[in-house]
Design a protein around this motif. Structure first.
Motif, PDB file in Angstrom:
ATOM      1  N   ASP A 263       0.854  -1.195   0.000  1.00 18.17           N
ATOM      2  CA  ASP A 263       0.000   0.000   0.000  1.00 18.17           C
ATOM      3  C   ASP A 263       0.891   1.246   0.000  1.00 18.17           C
ATOM      4  O   ASP A 263       1.668   1.454   0.923  1.00 18.17           O
ATOM      5  CB  ASP A 263      -0.899  -0.008   1.238  1.00 18.17           C
ATOM      6  CG  ASP A 263      -1.965   1.072   1.207  1.00 18.17           C
ATOM      7  OD1 ASP A 263      -1.786   2.056   0.460  1.00 18.17           O
ATOM      8  OD2 ASP A 263      -2.957   0.952   1.948  1.00 18.17           O
ATOM      9  N   ALA A 264       0.757   2.044  -1.053  1.00 15.57           N
ATOM     10  CA  ALA A 264       1.555   3.276  -1.151  1.00 15.57           C
ATOM     11  C   ALA A 264       0.717   4.525  -0.902  1.00 15.57           C
ATOM     12  O   ALA A 264       1.103   5.631  -1.294  1.00 15.57           O
ATOM     13  CB  ALA A 264       2.222   3.353  -2.526  1.00 15.57           C
ATOM     14  N   ASN A 265      -0.437   4.375  -0.245  1.00 14.80           N
ATOM     15  CA  ASN A 265      -1.340   5.516  -0.070  1.00 14.80           C
ATOM     16  C   ASN A 265      -0.892   6.504   1.000  1.00 14.80           C
ATOM     17  O   ASN A 265      -1.516   7.549   1.165  1.00 14.80           O
ATOM     18  CB  ASN A 265      -2.754   5.022   0.260  1.00 14.80           C
ATOM     19  CG  ASN A 265      -3.434   4.407  -0.944  1.00 14.80           C
ATOM     20  OD1 ASN A 265      -3.052   4.690  -2.083  1.00 14.80           O
ATOM     21  ND2 ASN A 265      -4.401   3.548  -0.708  1.00 14.80           N
ATOM     22  N   LEU A 266       0.173   6.198   1.735  1.00 14.95           N
ATOM     23  CA  LEU A 266       0.712   7.167   2.686  1.00 14.95           C
ATOM     24  C   LEU A 266       1.641   8.172   2.011  1.00 14.95           C
ATOM     25  O   LEU A 266       2.165   9.072   2.669  1.00 14.95           O
ATOM     26  CB  LEU A 266       1.456   6.448   3.815  1.00 14.95           C
ATOM     27  CG  LEU A 266       0.586   5.649   4.793  1.00 14.95           C
ATOM     28  CD1 LEU A 266       1.454   4.962   5.829  1.00 14.95           C
ATOM     29  CD2 LEU A 266      -0.433   6.554   5.471  1.00 14.95           C
ATOM     30  N   ARG A 267       1.820   8.036   0.710  1.00 15.74           N
ATOM     31  CA  ARG A 267       2.684   8.970  -0.015  1.00 15.74           C
ATOM     32  C   ARG A 267       2.028  10.359  -0.092  1.00 15.74           C
ATOM     33  O   ARG A 267       0.819  10.494   0.147  1.00 15.74           O
ATOM     34  CB  ARG A 267       2.944   8.444  -1.421  1.00 15.74           C
ATOM     35  CG  ARG A 267       1.704   8.411  -2.336  1.00 15.74           C
ATOM     36  CD  ARG A 267       2.049   7.734  -3.648  1.00 15.74           C
ATOM     37  NE  ARG A 267       0.976   7.746  -4.628  1.00 15.74           N
ATOM     38  CZ  ARG A 267       0.078   6.780  -4.773  1.00 15.74           C
ATOM     39  NH1 ARG A 267       0.103   5.727  -3.949  1.00 15.74           N
ATOM     40  NH2 ARG A 267      -0.849   6.858  -5.709  1.00 15.74           N
ATOM     41  N   PRO A 268       2.789  11.392  -0.428  1.00 14.89           N
ATOM     42  CA  PRO A 268       2.209  12.730  -0.590  1.00 14.89           C
ATOM     43  C   PRO A 268       1.030  12.720  -1.552  1.00 14.89           C
ATOM     44  O   PRO A 268       1.100  12.118  -2.624  1.00 14.89           O
ATOM     45  CB  PRO A 268       3.381  13.547  -1.145  1.00 14.89           C
ATOM     46  CG  PRO A 268       4.594  12.881  -0.574  1.00 14.89           C
ATOM     47  CD  PRO A 268       4.264  11.414  -0.550  1.00 14.89           C
ATOM     48  N   GLU A 269      -0.067  13.345  -1.128  1.00 15.32           N
ATOM     49  CA  GLU A 269      -1.318  13.420  -1.892  1.00 15.32           C
ATOM     50  C   GLU A 269      -2.042  12.083  -1.988  1.00 15.32           C
ATOM     51  O   GLU A 269      -3.036  11.951  -2.694  1.00 15.32           O
ATOM     52  CB  GLU A 269      -1.094  13.985  -3.304  1.00 15.32           C
ATOM     53  CG  GLU A 269      -0.503  15.390  -3.313  1.00 15.32           C
ATOM     54  CD  GLU A 269      -0.290  15.915  -4.716  1.00 15.32           C
ATOM     55  OE1 GLU A 269      -1.261  16.416  -5.318  1.00 15.32           O
ATOM     56  OE2 GLU A 269       0.848  15.805  -5.206  1.00 15.32           O
ATOM     57  N   GLY A 270      -1.549  11.067  -1.259  1.00 12.29           N
ATOM     58  CA  GLY A 270      -2.237   9.789  -1.236  1.00 12.29           C
ATOM     59  C   GLY A 270      -2.356   9.174  -2.610  1.00 12.29           C
ATOM     60  O   GLY A 270      -1.482   9.314  -3.468  1.00 12.29           O
ATOM     61  N   ARG A 271      -3.491   8.507  -2.846  1.00 18.97           N
ATOM     62  CA  ARG A 271      -3.653   7.809  -4.127  1.00 18.97           C
ATOM     63  C   ARG A 271      -3.783   8.768  -5.294  1.00 18.97           C
ATOM     64  O   ARG A 271      -3.689   8.365  -6.454  1.00 18.97           O
ATOM     65  CB  ARG A 271      -4.861   6.874  -4.059  1.00 18.97           C
ATOM     66  CG  ARG A 271      -6.192   7.564  -3.866  1.00 18.97           C
ATOM     67  CD  ARG A 271      -7.305   6.540  -3.682  1.00 18.97           C
ATOM     68  NE  ARG A 271      -7.037   5.705  -2.512  1.00 18.97           N
ATOM     69  CZ  ARG A 271      -7.734   4.606  -2.229  1.00 18.97           C
ATOM     70  NH1 ARG A 271      -8.696   4.200  -3.031  1.00 18.97           N
ATOM     71  NH2 ARG A 271      -7.462   3.913  -1.140  1.00 18.97           N
TER      72      ARG A 271
END
Length: 996
Positions: A263-271
């Motif tokens: 899950d990469a949704n913690l990245r800046p701006e989320g998904r």
């Protein structure tokens, strides 16, 4: 092993005694040829009985041996009987995990991974796991190798070779090795992409914190840079393809199952943001746009795969931002709001079984620890750990958390994590719900060593640990504040006064130095009172911090405690009555009015601990109390003083109930019915003022005339008073009517009536500790220039000859409130034809009402006031709604009995029922009226004085927002919503009132 029908074998009995729930099925399985060589071995039966689920373990064993060829099967069975370590590990896994039993049935040779452990293998790290996964060159072989490693981790776990923290760390290390292997497969598949970029994988969440579950999303962030002179855009595109491929390898499901979702949704701006960014792009986002929760998430960031130097650069660059996050405005409020949102989003049918997200769950521990880390980690690098238990240990060693509290939190967290692990291990599914099925609960309890009554034991232990977590979640953050000022047990570490002030400031206290003084005054010393305060204050401080004005809440609590400090029941009430302390905290920190009322007579705090204490008392009950008190008083002034004291007490009861009902509590978290709350306040304040006037009237008459006044006298409520819609700061609009008694001269009667009115008004407005009651008679005939009191005949003559349409409209709210009941009814009979004319309203009268309304809008609006936010005269406000409803009443009241009411909402509902207004329009008007009334009440509660507009100060505006249900930082939403709702109401008014 066959038995005579109807007779149980000794094996059957032994199976039951060893924990098998289906002994007949187990007996049949033991009779299978595959187990011929071991079926009579008592060691095997004992070992099966020691597992979490003997039935499941036996079924798994049969599937495993049947999947082996003859030679391998015999070797397995021989080793199983002769080698206790393998027996415990293999059967332990088979009895705890159906999913790993399935894996062994597909890959029977993997049992050999459990034969023996070298000392160095007891706690393998990333290097050992990378070696195990090293031969995986495609996704399926990686999945198979991953499960083989997982099998070994589970065996160490269920046999107690590793504790829950070590198991979680091993799972995180296995995830790290898996991510590296998956990235290597992706690079091999796209060497051109690999040559263009440096890609680093940053683990977040539980993987980053070295505390992973058996089945969990693995949270990651990707950062990339070009290789040498490569073009940045091409390098990012190449890195994105590699990252996406790596995620698919781990996340896709095949015949070999799945590893886990990445899950990469913690990245800046989320998904919505790019999957991969450069380091500078990450930093630009965090410096300008990131929210508080994103820095909280970064606390666990750890480079795990890809370019190690780039990963280290990333963590080194974001780390200072993480440890400065507590300086952000609304920091604690944002963290607490995020925690509340998590709980609010749990489906109602699951909240009581949620071991992770529910109240008293794992997330409560993690949030509390992270909050303390972020506040104190600014100046103490020893707290910079991504692991919850390591951070908790550092907090205790640094004196930020008491040692006993830390130990209890650690114990509860380990138990809940062990429950979570065993729940997930059964089918290797991502779940955090405690099962409801008895067989699942029995397996869970037995897996944690509970054998006497595993279902009852697991439920009791779970509830006990969850209760500890809930208590410490509140206490952990606030308790050390008291350690900064209170006497500590020998050997305990004192949180410095400076550190305590830092924490108070982070909590939202504007004057942390003063707050610390209050804490010292309340909790210092060795007295029983100070000891109880030290028990109460950690939770109270949390409730104060959850308000718009923590300083006011703490100051108010100190004043109440000082006033009641020698009263034995006070602290006992707060300590022993669950709702009393929370209710008091909410009331003291919500504004000025309720604390002012309480501090004038602090003993009223007892109301907050009585389950029935917040319910308004009936008018009859209050009237009996007031009239009895008047009868005991020596003179009118002392009698009215007692009456006003009752009014102050009951005003406090009403304000407290309003605040607590609006904010809600843990015991009553449901969304309140705002219309019902508004009606309850209006009715309660109206009844209270009516009883107060009745008491004053009785006191004045009794002192000057004995039992009988020379004239029959009645007080008629008008405006909001007559409409039962009074707010906390409303005057009492009235008319006074009298009729001379038989044989009494009219002039004497008039003098008596005027004397009564003058003395009542004087006594009710005397400057005392109790709030005055202003009586306003300006709605009388001829207004201020007319006589203050008239006879019934005089009213009749005036209304027949001189009454204007606005006076008929004003009489729509007329209702007897005190004095002679028969005279009050006669007055109502007199005015009914005026306010509900038989022929309805003519066009001229309608035009006049519209003209008066338009003139009021243009002339009475205060200079500089925003007409979109003025609750009384503004667009879609109280006046708009009330005049629209009153026009309908005057037009149709004679033929529609439901319209003959003084109450706006009742009349509006009646008009809708009579199809005089559509349901949608009626709902729009009602919503706007309720909202405007709530705003007026909120402003009075917050500021302690009435106003028709929102306050301008940020703290007061936030407090109004909290009353209306808006979290700190969302006052803009509140104002937008008010404008939107009243704009819709104004559109209805334009059509229904003005005929546009």
């Amino acid at each position: 092993m066959t038995t005579v029908p109807g007779r149980r074998s000794s094996t059957f009995t032994r199976l039951l005694r060893h924990g098998f729930t289906d002994a007949a099925a187990a007996e049949r399985l033991l009779d299978l040829p595959a187990l011929a060589s071991v079926r009579t071995d008592p060691v095997l039966l004992d070992a099966l009985g020691a597992t979490a689920d003997p039935d499941l373990a036996l079924r798994g064993l049969v599937r495993l041996v049947e999947a082996e060829d003859a030679a391998e099967r015999q070797m397995l069975l021989d080793t199983l009987v002769s080698a206790k370590p393998l027996r415990d590990r293999l059967l332990g896994v088979l009895g705890a995990s159906e999913a790993l039993g399935d894996h062994l049935a597909r890959h029977p040779r993997h049992w050999q991974a459990l034969v023996m452990y070298e000392a160095a293998d007891l706690h393998p790290g990333v290097a050992e796991f990378e070696h195990e996964l090293g031969g995986a060159h495609d996704p399926d072989t990686l999945r198979i190798a991953y499960r083989r490693c997982l099998l070994a981790i589970a065996a160490r776990d269920v046999c107690g070779t590793t504790d829950v923290a070590e198991t979680a760390a091993e799972l995180a290390d296995l995830a790290t090795a898996t991510l590296r292997a998956a990235l290597a497969i992706a690079r091999t598949a796209a060497p051109a992409d690999a040559a263009l970029c440096r890609l680093a994988v940053i683990a977040m969440g539980k993987c980053g914190g070295h505390e992973l579950n058996y089945v969990s999303d693995v949270d990651v962030i990707f950062v990339a840079e070009p290789v040498d002179s490569s073009e940045e855009s091409k390098a990012i595109q190449a890195a994105t393809r590699l990252a996406a491929h790596m995620m698919r390898i781990c996340s896709e499901t095949t015949v070999e199952g799945t590893i886990w979702p990445v899950d990469a949704n913690l990245r800046p701006e989320g998904r919505n943001g790019p999957l991969v960014r450069t380091l500078s792009s990450h930093l630009a986002y965090y410096q300008r746009w990131a929210k508080t929760w994103e820095f909280q998430a970064l606390l666990k960031a750890r480079p795990v795969a890809g370019d190690p130097e780039l990963g280290a650069e990333y963590v080194e660059a974001v780390s200072p931002m993480v440890w400065q996050a507590a300086d952000r405005e609304n920091f604690v409020g944002d963290v607490q709001k995020m925690r509340r949102r998590v709980v609010d989003n749990i489906p109602a049918d699951r909240v009581d079984r949620e071991i992770k997200l529910g109240p008293g769950g794992l997330r409560d521990v993690e949030f509390a620890v992270q909050l303390l880390q972020l506040v104190h980690g600014r100046s103490d690098a020893s707290l910079h750990s991504g692991s919850t238990l390591d951070a908790l240990r550092a907090l205790a060693e640094g004196g930020y958390v008491g040692r006993v509290d830390a130990a209890q939190f650690d114990d509860a967290y380990r138990f809940l994590r062990a429950m979570e692990h065993r729940i997930q291990l059964y089918r290797l599914r991502r779940t955090h719900l405690v099962p409801e099925d008895e067989s699942d609960l029995r397996r869970l309890g037995r897996s944690l060593g509970m054998r006497t009554d595993p279902i009852a034991e697991i439920n009791q232990a779970w509830k006990r640990h969850a209760s500890v977590v809930r208590r410490l979640h509140e206490k952990l953050f606030y308790r050390p504040l008291l350690d900064a000022v209170a006497q500590l047990a020998p050997g305990e570490t004192r949180l410095s006064a400076k550190a305590a002030e830092v924490r108070l400031e982070a909590l939202g206290y504007a004057d942390p130095t003063a707050a610390l003084r209050h804490l010292e005054a309340l909790s210092s010393g060795v007295s029983r009172k100070a000891a109880i305060q030290r028990t109460l204050l950690p939770v109270l401080l949390g409730w104060f911090a959850d308000s718009a004005d923590p300083d006011a809440g703490l100051l108010g609590f100190r004043k109440v405690s000082d006033a009641l400090g020698k009263t034995p029941w006070y602290l006992r009430l707060l300590r022993d009555e669950g709702a009393a302390a929370e209710n008091l905290a909410r009331v003291l920190s919500a504004g000025r009015l309720a604390p002012d009322l309480l501090l004038r007579a602090p003993e009223a705090v007892a109301i907050l601990g009585d389950p029935q204490g917040l319910k308004p008392r009936s008018r009859n009950h209050l009237e009996q109390e007031v009239l009895a008190a008047v009868g005991r008083a020596e003179d009118a002034e002392s009698a009215v003083a007692v009456v006003r004291g009752v009014r102050r007490r009951e005003l406090f009861r009403t304000t407290a109930a309003d605040l607590i009902g609006s904010y809600g509590t843990e015991e009553n978290p449901a969304e309140p019915d705002h219309g019902a709350l508004v009606d309850r306040v209006g009715n309660a304040v109206t009844d209270l003022n009516a009883v107060t006037i009745a008491g004053a009237l009785r006191a004045v008459v009794r002192e000057q005339w004995g039992d009988t006044l020379p004239t029959r006298f009645a007080v008629i409520g008008m405006g909001r008073f007559g409409g039962h819609e009074l707010g906390y700061g409303s005057d009492a609009d009235v008319l006074f009517v009298h009729t001379p008694r038989e044989g009494v001269d009219e002039q004497e009667a008039a003098r008596a009536a005027n004397t009564v009115v003058a003395e009542m008004r004087r006594l009710l407005q005397l400057p005392t500790a109790d709030p005055p009651l202003i009586i306003d008679a300006d709605l009388r005939p001829e207004g201020k220039s007319g006589p203050l009191v008239r006879t019934l005949k005089s009213y009749d003559a005036y209304y027949r000859r001189w009454s204007l349409v606005w006076e008929s409209q004003a009489l729509l709210r007329a209702e007897p409130m005190a004095g002679d009941a028969d005279l009050g009814r006669a007055f109502i009979e007199l005015i009914d034809p005026l306010r509900y004319p038989m022929e309805g309203l003519g066009e001229d009268a309608v035009r006049e009402i519209r003209r008066l309304k338009a003139r009021m809008e243009s002339e009475r609006m205060p200079r500089g006031a925003d007409p979109t936010l003025h609750t009384k005269l503004g667009r879609g406000g109280l006046s708009d709604v009330e005049w629209t409803v009153q026009l309908l009443q005057m037009q149709h009241g004679w033929v529609e009995p439901g319209l003959r009411t003084t109450r706006t909402r009742e009349a509006l509902a009646a008009a809708c029922a009579a199809e005089l207004i559509s349901g949608e329009d009626a709902q729009t008007l009602d919503e706007a009226w309720v909202l405007a009334t709530r705003v007026r009440n909120a402003v009075m509660l917050v500021r302690g004085r009435p106003a028709d507009t929102f306050p301008s100060g940020p703290r007061e505006l936030t407090a109004v927002g909290r009353y209306l249900g808006y979290e700190p930082g969302h006052v803009g939403d509140m104002l937008d919503d008010y404008r939107r709702i009243t704009r819709r109401a104004r559109a209805v008014v334009e059509e229904r009132f003005y005929g546009a």
